[in-house]
Design a protein around this motif. Sequence first.
Motif, PDB file in Angstrom:
ATOM      1  N   TRP A  50     -54.736 -55.634  20.518  1.00 38.19           N
ATOM      2  CA  TRP A  50     -53.733 -56.659  20.825  1.00 38.19           C
ATOM      3  C   TRP A  50     -53.820 -57.825  19.845  1.00 38.19           C
ATOM      4  O   TRP A  50     -52.796 -58.397  19.454  1.00 38.19           O
ATOM      5  CB  TRP A  50     -53.875 -57.153  22.263  1.00 38.19           C
ATOM      6  N   ASN A  65     -52.343 -56.609  16.582  1.00 44.20           N
ATOM      7  CA  ASN A  65     -50.886 -56.612  16.678  1.00 44.20           C
ATOM      8  C   ASN A  65     -50.311 -58.001  16.423  1.00 44.20           C
ATOM      9  O   ASN A  65     -49.305 -58.146  15.722  1.00 44.20           O
ATOM     10  CB  ASN A  65     -50.464 -56.097  18.048  1.00 44.20           C
ATOM     11  N   TYR A  66     -50.954 -59.026  16.973  1.00 41.21           N
ATOM     12  CA  TYR A  66     -50.500 -60.398  16.733  1.00 41.21           C
ATOM     13  C   TYR A  66     -50.624 -60.762  15.262  1.00 41.21           C
ATOM     14  O   TYR A  66     -49.743 -61.427  14.692  1.00 41.21           O
ATOM     15  CB  TYR A  66     -51.299 -61.384  17.581  1.00 41.21           C
ATOM     16  N   SER A 118     -47.541 -61.598  12.818  1.00 42.12           N
ATOM     17  CA  SER A 118     -47.589 -62.875  12.111  1.00 42.12           C
ATOM     18  C   SER A 118     -47.420 -62.698  10.602  1.00 42.12           C
ATOM     19  O   SER A 118     -46.828 -63.554   9.944  1.00 42.12           O
ATOM     20  CB  SER A 118     -48.919 -63.580  12.403  1.00 42.12           C
ATOM     21  N   GLU A 153     -48.145 -68.138  16.906  1.00 36.89           N
ATOM     22  CA  GLU A 153     -48.112 -66.977  17.796  1.00 36.89           C
ATOM     23  C   GLU A 153     -49.125 -67.141  18.926  1.00 36.89           C
ATOM     24  O   GLU A 153     -48.815 -66.902  20.098  1.00 36.89           O
ATOM     25  CB  GLU A 153     -48.421 -65.712  16.992  1.00 36.89           C
ATOM     26  N   ILE A 154     -50.337 -67.567  18.583  1.00 35.00           N
ATOM     27  CA  ILE A 154     -51.366 -67.789  19.597  1.00 35.00           C
ATOM     28  C   ILE A 154     -50.988 -68.953  20.504  1.00 35.00           C
ATOM     29  O   ILE A 154     -51.159 -68.885  21.738  1.00 35.00           O
ATOM     30  CB  ILE A 154     -52.726 -68.053  18.921  1.00 35.00           C
ATOM     31  N   VAL A 189     -48.406 -67.810  23.010  1.00 37.28           N
ATOM     32  CA  VAL A 189     -48.989 -66.945  24.038  1.00 37.28           C
ATOM     33  C   VAL A 189     -49.665 -67.769  25.130  1.00 37.28           C
ATOM     34  O   VAL A 189     -49.427 -67.570  26.325  1.00 37.28           O
ATOM     35  CB  VAL A 189     -49.994 -65.958  23.411  1.00 37.28           C
TER      36      VAL A 189
END
Length: 327
Positions: free
Chosen positions: A28, A31-32, A36, A269-270, A273
């Motif tokens: 996972w 994937n991020y 990105s 992205e983080i 989330v």
Amino acid sequence: MTQFDRTELTLFAALPVLVLLSVLLPSWIVNYIQVSLGTGMVALGVMIQMRAGLVSFGQGLYFCIGGYAAGLAGKYFGITDLFALLGLGVVVALVTSVALGFLLRRYREIFYAMLSLAVSMILYGLLSSTEELGSTDGFNLPVPTYLFFAPEGETARLTLFAITATIVILSAVVLNRLLRSSLGLVNEAIRENELRVEYLGTSAHMAVHMTYVVAAVVSSMGGVLWALALGHVDPEMTNWTTSGSFVFIVILAGTGSIIAPLIGTFLLEILRVYAVELSPNTWQMILGSVMLLTIIFLPKGLWSLVQKTSPRKRFDPDTGDAVAKGV
């Protein structure tokens, strides 16, 4: 012999690290990182325009063109080779940007931003209302192949990640060279005083046009890589919110280095989330607060923290080399 500066050496060193992380880290997180890298290419396109004083609120146009060119080629023509899909996305973006560039190169500031946004939203409306193009739901992409090599399972995932990372790193190196080239220097001069650039005999319109085309090509490549990583495309790729997020990334990261937007995309992205996890209904408020604090306290972005810790440099008039102050 070609000399690499510190930024390019850092980028080359990051490539094997990224490949190694794809094996060691949970899927996972990988994937991020992969997603990105794709959006980071678009952020790079926004950044090189901002170095010329141009803010594009419609960069999602070419992000979407790249993704849809790959998706439609796979859906209707059965093309699955990644390099063929990448080339197709680049060609479509190149033709489109060359044509639109004749219009946008005449405008600056808010007019440039709004025109780029308007063109992007025209595509969004077209895609959303056309059933053959998937309408609002979009459509899925096939699993990519690589010059007749068709890996499966975990090998397919790792291969796509490694190729994505390689393409992004090489593209970043090329863009770093562009920023150091005569075109990059002219763009900085346009940002400071366009009238003087014209007095010196350089066409500011042509420089802006060339920069717009380069940004479009890079963004389309990001769109292809992003779409293949997720296996899906939809009209949201060219919505104003998507384009705005690319501008947010560059503001958050800064324009001081070609590395900054690539790191900024992963941080965003983080942040998104965890913002959604903490506050599902008002997560946009968290992103807005981060942007506001960044603009107030770090107007040149997070990369300015790195620049502040780096030794200041001066130029030696005898050798022409940059040396640390006090040496």
